[in-house]
Scaffold this motif. Sequence first.
Motif, PDB file in Angstrom:
ATOM      1  N   LEU A 288       0.939  -1.196  -0.018  1.00 22.65           N
ATOM      2  CA  LEU A 288       0.118   0.004   0.023  1.00 22.65           C
ATOM      3  C   LEU A 288       0.767   1.254   0.045  1.00 22.65           C
ATOM      4  O   LEU A 288       1.717   1.461   0.969  1.00 22.65           O
ATOM      5  CB  LEU A 288      -0.828   0.270   1.274  1.00 22.65           C
ATOM      6  CG  LEU A 288      -1.622   1.275   1.700  1.00 22.65           C
ATOM      7  CD1 LEU A 288      -2.713   1.529   0.375  1.00 22.65           C
ATOM      8  CD2 LEU A 288      -2.591   1.304   2.810  1.00 22.65           C
TER       9      LEU A 288
ATOM     10  N   MET B 143      -7.242   3.755   3.870  1.00 22.28           N
ATOM     11  CA  MET B 143      -6.911   2.985   2.539  1.00 22.28           C
ATOM     12  C   MET B 143      -6.276   1.426   3.353  1.00 22.28           C
ATOM     13  O   MET B 143      -6.594   0.550   2.589  1.00 22.28           O
ATOM     14  CB  MET B 143      -5.600   3.529   2.023  1.00 22.28           C
ATOM     15  CG  MET B 143      -6.471   4.638   1.175  1.00 22.28           C
ATOM     16  SD  MET B 143      -5.032   5.611   0.319  1.00 22.28           S
ATOM     17  CE  MET B 143      -4.468   4.164  -0.976  1.00 22.28           C
TER      18      MET B 143
ATOM     19  N   VAL C 182       3.192  -0.877   4.256  1.00 18.15           N
ATOM     20  CA  VAL C 182       2.758   0.516   4.012  1.00 18.15           C
ATOM     21  C   VAL C 182       3.758   1.099   3.937  1.00 18.15           C
ATOM     22  O   VAL C 182       4.518   1.290   4.615  1.00 18.15           O
ATOM     23  CB  VAL C 182       1.620   0.621   5.029  1.00 18.15           C
ATOM     24  CG1 VAL C 182       0.977   1.904   4.960  1.00 18.15           C
ATOM     25  CG2 VAL C 182       0.563  -0.502   5.252  1.00 18.15           C
TER      26      VAL C 182
ATOM     27  N   THR D  68       1.002   8.495  11.029  1.00 16.95           N
ATOM     28  CA  THR D  68       0.782   7.135  10.864  1.00 16.95           C
ATOM     29  C   THR D  68       1.700   6.389  11.783  1.00 16.95           C
ATOM     30  O   THR D  68       1.460   5.134  12.186  1.00 16.95           O
ATOM     31  CB  THR D  68       1.116   6.609   9.404  1.00 16.95           C
ATOM     32  OG1 THR D  68       2.499   7.154   9.150  1.00 16.95           O
ATOM     33  CG2 THR D  68       0.378   7.144   8.398  1.00 16.95           C
TER      34      THR D  68
ATOM     35  N   ALA E 133       4.331   5.248   3.979  1.00 15.44           N
ATOM     36  CA  ALA E 133       3.487   6.828   4.207  1.00 15.44           C
ATOM     37  C   ALA E 133       4.636   7.742   4.231  1.00 15.44           C
ATOM     38  O   ALA E 133       5.894   7.572   4.660  1.00 15.44           O
ATOM     39  CB  ALA E 133       2.516   6.276   5.356  1.00 15.44           C
TER      40      ALA E 133
ATOM     41  N   ALA F 147       0.866   4.949   0.381  1.00 14.97           N
ATOM     42  CA  ALA F 147       0.167   6.160   1.087  1.00 14.97           C
ATOM     43  C   ALA F 147       0.919   7.478   1.080  1.00 14.97           C
ATOM     44  O   ALA F 147       0.649   8.204   1.711  1.00 14.97           O
ATOM     45  CB  ALA F 147      -0.420   5.750   2.403  1.00 14.97           C
TER      46      ALA F 147
ATOM     47  N   GLU G 296      -6.513   9.473   5.420  1.00 16.89           N
ATOM     48  CA  GLU G 296      -6.632   8.718   4.401  1.00 16.89           C
ATOM     49  C   GLU G 296      -5.548   7.439   4.367  1.00 16.89           C
ATOM     50  O   GLU G 296      -6.000   6.346   3.926  1.00 16.89           O
ATOM     51  CB  GLU G 296      -6.268   9.439   2.991  1.00 16.89           C
ATOM     52  CG  GLU G 296      -7.223  10.438   2.685  1.00 16.89           C
ATOM     53  CD  GLU G 296      -6.693  11.351   1.608  1.00 16.89           C
ATOM     54  OE1 GLU G 296      -7.237  10.951   0.454  1.00 16.89           O
ATOM     55  OE2 GLU G 296      -5.867  12.313   1.760  1.00 16.89           O
ATOM     56  N   PRO G 297      -4.527   7.289   4.943  1.00 13.23           N
ATOM     57  CA  PRO G 297      -3.547   6.415   5.193  1.00 13.23           C
ATOM     58  C   PRO G 297      -4.226   5.192   6.015  1.00 13.23           C
ATOM     59  O   PRO G 297      -4.391   3.915   5.325  1.00 13.23           O
ATOM     60  CB  PRO G 297      -2.280   6.596   5.759  1.00 13.23           C
ATOM     61  CG  PRO G 297      -1.954   8.026   5.228  1.00 13.23           C
ATOM     62  CD  PRO G 297      -3.567   8.532   5.338  1.00 13.23           C
TER      63      PRO G 297
ATOM     64  N   LEU H 140      -0.173  11.410   1.411  1.00  8.48           N
ATOM     65  CA  LEU H 140      -1.579  11.306   1.926  1.00  8.48           C
ATOM     66  C   LEU H 140      -1.526  11.680   3.276  1.00  8.48           C
ATOM     67  O   LEU H 140      -0.697  11.443   3.746  1.00  8.48           O
ATOM     68  CB  LEU H 140      -2.271   9.998   1.672  1.00  8.48           C
ATOM     69  CG  LEU H 140      -2.467   9.503   0.209  1.00  8.48           C
ATOM     70  CD1 LEU H 140      -3.021   8.094   0.130  1.00  8.48           C
ATOM     71  CD2 LEU H 140      -3.242  10.258  -0.678  1.00  8.48           C
TER      72      LEU H 140
END
Length: 77
Positions: free
Chosen positions: A7, A20, A36, A43, A38, A9, A16-17, A12
């Motif tokens: 993913l 998603m 992930v 996060t 980000a 992200a 949003e992260p 973002l």
Amino acid sequence: MHHNALLDATDLLCPEPVMMLHVEMRKIAAKDVLKVIATDPSTTRDIPKFCQFLGHTLLKQQQDEDVYCYWIEKKQV
């Protein structure tokens, strides 16, 4: 570290992260690992809480300057 799905992200912002992440976790099988990527510093707080709340395992968390990576193993159903 091994992962079954990714993913991205980056760029973002919250929430949003995590939104998603929730969608992507539904797509993978139990015990699969989702990586992930980000750039939102929130996060570092939100993804560990997401895992704890839903019972997924945060295998690894890594920061390289302004990029945050997480490897999350989906819980056994």
